[in-house]
Design an enzyme around this catalytic site. Sequence first.
Site, PDB file in Angstrom:
ATOM      1  N   HIS A 256     -79.159  64.692 -48.444  1.00 36.06           N
ATOM      2  CA  HIS A 256     -77.885  63.996 -48.552  1.00 36.06           C
ATOM      3  C   HIS A 256     -77.666  63.068 -47.343  1.00 36.06           C
ATOM      4  O   HIS A 256     -77.423  61.866 -47.499  1.00 36.06           O
ATOM      5  CB  HIS A 256     -76.761  65.039 -48.652  1.00 36.06           C
ATOM      6  CG  HIS A 256     -75.401  64.468 -48.869  1.00 36.06           C
ATOM      7  ND1 HIS A 256     -74.832  64.363 -50.113  1.00 36.06           N
ATOM      8  CD2 HIS A 256     -74.484  63.958 -48.002  1.00 36.06           C
ATOM      9  CE1 HIS A 256     -73.632  63.816 -50.012  1.00 36.06           C
ATOM     10  NE2 HIS A 256     -73.389  63.568 -48.738  1.00 36.06           N
ATOM     11  N   GLU A 257     -77.788  63.623 -46.170  1.00 36.80           N
ATOM     12  CA  GLU A 257     -77.552  62.829 -44.958  1.00 36.80           C
ATOM     13  C   GLU A 257     -78.611  61.741 -44.797  1.00 36.80           C
ATOM     14  O   GLU A 257     -78.323  60.641 -44.321  1.00 36.80           O
ATOM     15  CB  GLU A 257     -77.493  63.733 -43.719  1.00 36.80           C
ATOM     16  CG  GLU A 257     -76.441  64.840 -43.762  1.00 36.80           C
ATOM     17  CD  GLU A 257     -75.015  64.362 -44.055  1.00 36.80           C
ATOM     18  OE1 GLU A 257     -74.725  63.176 -43.791  1.00 36.80           O
ATOM     19  OE2 GLU A 257     -74.205  65.162 -44.579  1.00 36.80           O
ATOM     20  N   GLU A 286     -71.443  57.114 -50.424  1.00 39.86           N
ATOM     21  CA  GLU A 286     -71.674  58.427 -51.021  1.00 39.86           C
ATOM     22  C   GLU A 286     -72.705  58.327 -52.156  1.00 39.86           C
ATOM     23  O   GLU A 286     -73.467  59.262 -52.384  1.00 39.86           O
ATOM     24  CB  GLU A 286     -70.341  59.000 -51.529  1.00 39.86           C
ATOM     25  CG  GLU A 286     -70.348  60.485 -51.815  1.00 39.86           C
ATOM     26  CD  GLU A 286     -70.499  61.366 -50.583  1.00 39.86           C
ATOM     27  OE1 GLU A 286     -70.391  60.880 -49.433  1.00 39.86           O
ATOM     28  OE2 GLU A 286     -70.749  62.577 -50.773  1.00 39.86           O
TER      29      GLU A 286
END
Lengths: 488, 488
Positions: A256-257, A286
Amino acid sequence: MELTKQWRDHFKQLRAFDEAISLLYWDMRTQMPEQSAPLRAETIGYLSTEAFKRQTSESFKALLAEMTETEDLTPIELRSVAVAKTQYERNAKIPSSEYQAYVTLVSEAETAWEKAKDQNDWHMFAPYLEKIIGFQRKFADYFGYESHPYDALLYDYEPGMTVDQLDELFRTLRDELVPLIRQLPEPVQGLDWSMDKAVQQRLCEDWMRVVDYDLTRGRLDATVHPFEITINRRDVRITTKYDETDFRNALFGTMHEAGHATYEQQIDSELDELGLGGGASMGIHESQSLFFENFVGRSEAFLKSVYPRLQSEHPQLQNIDFDTFYAGVNEAKPSLIRIEADELTYSLHIIIRYELEKQLIQGDLSVEDLPAAWNALYKEYLGVDVPSDAKGVLQDVHWAGGSFGYFPSYALGLIYAAQLTESLKNEHPDFESLVSTGTFGPIKQWLEDNVHRHGKALTPNELIKQVTGEDISVRPLIRYLTNKYKTN
Amino acid sequence: MELTKQWRDHFKQLRAFDEAISLLYWDMRTQMPEQSAPLRAETIGYLSTEAFKRQTSESFKALLAEMTETEDLTPIELRSVAVAKTQYERNAKIPSSEYQAYVTLVSEAETAWEKAKDQNDWHMFAPYLEKIIGFQRKFADYFGYESHPYDALLYDYEPGMTVDQLDELFRTLRDELVPLIRQLPEPVQGLDWSMDKAVQQRLCEDWMRVVDYDLTRGRLDATVHPFEITINRRDVRITTKYDETDFRNALFGTMHEAGHATYEQQIDSELDELGLGGGASMGIHESQSLFFENFVGRSEAFLKSVYPRLQSEHPQLQNIDFDTFYAGVNEAKPSLIRIEADELTYSLHIIIRYELEKQLIQGDLSVEDLPAAWNALYKEYLGVDVPSDAKGVLQDVHWAGGSFGYFPSYALGLIYAAQLTESLKNEHPDFESLVSTGTFGPIKQWLEDNVHRHGKALTPNELIKQVTGEDISVRPLIRYLTNKYKTN
């Protein structure tokens, strides 16, 4: 000095402040000795104030006025002036004494929220929230809006987005998700997801190599709350949390990061000099983290390719066949806590918050009635009973921090990610084989060309339209989720 | 706002800039991904310029003038104003165009020096040095001096120190050291100082605990060139270099930096708000690092107490008796390279540089004749033949960096350390037993009360006089070295 050079110098100076402030923050979370905390807070506060002064000064106001009247600007310079002008005017509309009072309130509210959550005591926090909403309603009036005060607040997170659009998108999404969730099979039982921290760390580093996250322009460290932070365009760092009871958190959290970070690394560095260096919006940002986490990371193609290495590093997995592992990683079920939710049910957590904060800002719902309204929506949409405010209305820090209008970005991220992934797959029909062979070059290149490099030079709408040929639409997300989670 | 509050705010703001700049630098040396370098340099440059502007601005000039005329200042405020006034006037005396040209020259000179040293080619560097000395001579004239232009340059490193004093101190020291060095025994042969990096690291951390270096207010990391850096008063970090062929470098290097750091940690934090937060001088600072490195670290009491643990961590030492180990750690012999020199011969390396740079600034020695003069003094004082300029006149970066007047601080550090250690031992006659039992509390407390807490509130002279009851004197150092190194 030439006017456009002055303009660029202004943003170069802000960039330098940003680098310092970001590093002071990153260091605080990853390296700093404990006793440094009070002085570090003072330093971050002082430099942030200095940076803000530069954005609101009389001399910047004059420069902005001159730039607005200049006729021979390039398109990108025009965009730079437009974005800066909107931001300047928003900043100028709030009387500084009110803003000061608000900043103090928020800082107290965050402390009160922490205690209230800890002690499961809604009434410790409610008076603060009452006041914060009062401020937010006033701010919305200062900023101005056409049909809904909430529109004025959305700008900070998703410029151009409106309640009308969100209502439509979220209603459709909710109507499709609720039945999909009702037909889910029982989750796989008895899988053990524990793993040593050191092994998790090796695997995270390995996955970063697989997805070609550029570590000559980044770092991976451990923190309590994972985050991505841009020190400068060539120094974008991520953190993860190693939970020894469940390695999925660190692995998918890192993906995700890394998605956020890859976006930041691939923004055209020239945009930094024009104040257009961040992501297009919170939602687009996002979408990039969710693309890496879900559309790549939780895909069969990716997981199959990394599973042998996972098994060899972690003997517990050796007796688990791939299908069981895959099902465990993609387990979906209605739950109470947003940050622990899966990709299928996640949007409903967001839609609930959106509906509530819209009513709070409109004045249609009182703070007093908020917990009951929260619990009713969790029952209605997710079918779960909320056992306590700590696990319900008190679970997120956002409202205590005054971030009204932020939550929708999370669901928009999923919507955008699905749209962009369809376009990417149209152009790269071999997407799955690229993923399964760890050939991320063409994928990263497509993202750079179509999404990343533009920074804030395109609005979220312009970006989505330019890439997909369509406006924002929930259809691709619904197709993706139906395809993945529909059992018959 | 009250005047003294304005005054303190000025320094609080500078402290915030210092924290940011120091952290940007520390991170660059320890954590930063490689591609970040150019933007990081830009950021450090910009923030340093901003901080400098605040120190030289018209508004600070006015504030300083008001403070100078205020009558009810406390003694510490008076000292603050005096130090700031001297610094402001020095800054103001250099025309900014000249300073700009000088900064550019120094940056080019450092690059030229690096190449010249690498290729052992004096003539690649000589023209730059010629120009730097030209600037330094002009600066000395701008600053003003009574008897020797070099006095004007010493202020930056050792306020109040003069050529007259140094000539006297260094002549005495040289005359005592030369015969002491002539009578040294042959060094112990055949000892193997190699050690794994991981073991060195454990031992360094262990020694830091023994000397009670406060890691809740600091950190130890690895770098190519070891240094101590103050992020803020409660965040003082050190680095060391792990040389796998000789563990003495890391161990005693860490002790050295921990000495600097303990000083910084124990400066009264209120002094930061008065611009008096650094060490009294470079020499006093160096005295604290050398106290930890030599007067504690290389002492028999300390080494005996840590030797069993050293032996258990490092099997190679198990067959070496303590006396041989102690002799190896305290080996002294004339050599070519300053940074590798032992505590006995070190001062002579400094005295040679002092004599040369004094003549260069005075105009009594030309850059052309410098290498020959260097080689002659190495032969005369240390009895060694210099085989190449790379191992001679080109070995140090200081002159390329324009740091004329810096070198004497290193020898002054030894002189001060010996004086202070005598006073400390007078007050704590059980010093050796405190050291050998790892009871560093009373030692750190004595240093805090007598040296550290004062920061720049005392000049080096005032400090030494207050602690020892005497002016600066080489006698204690000569007693210490004679006692340790005289063989009959």
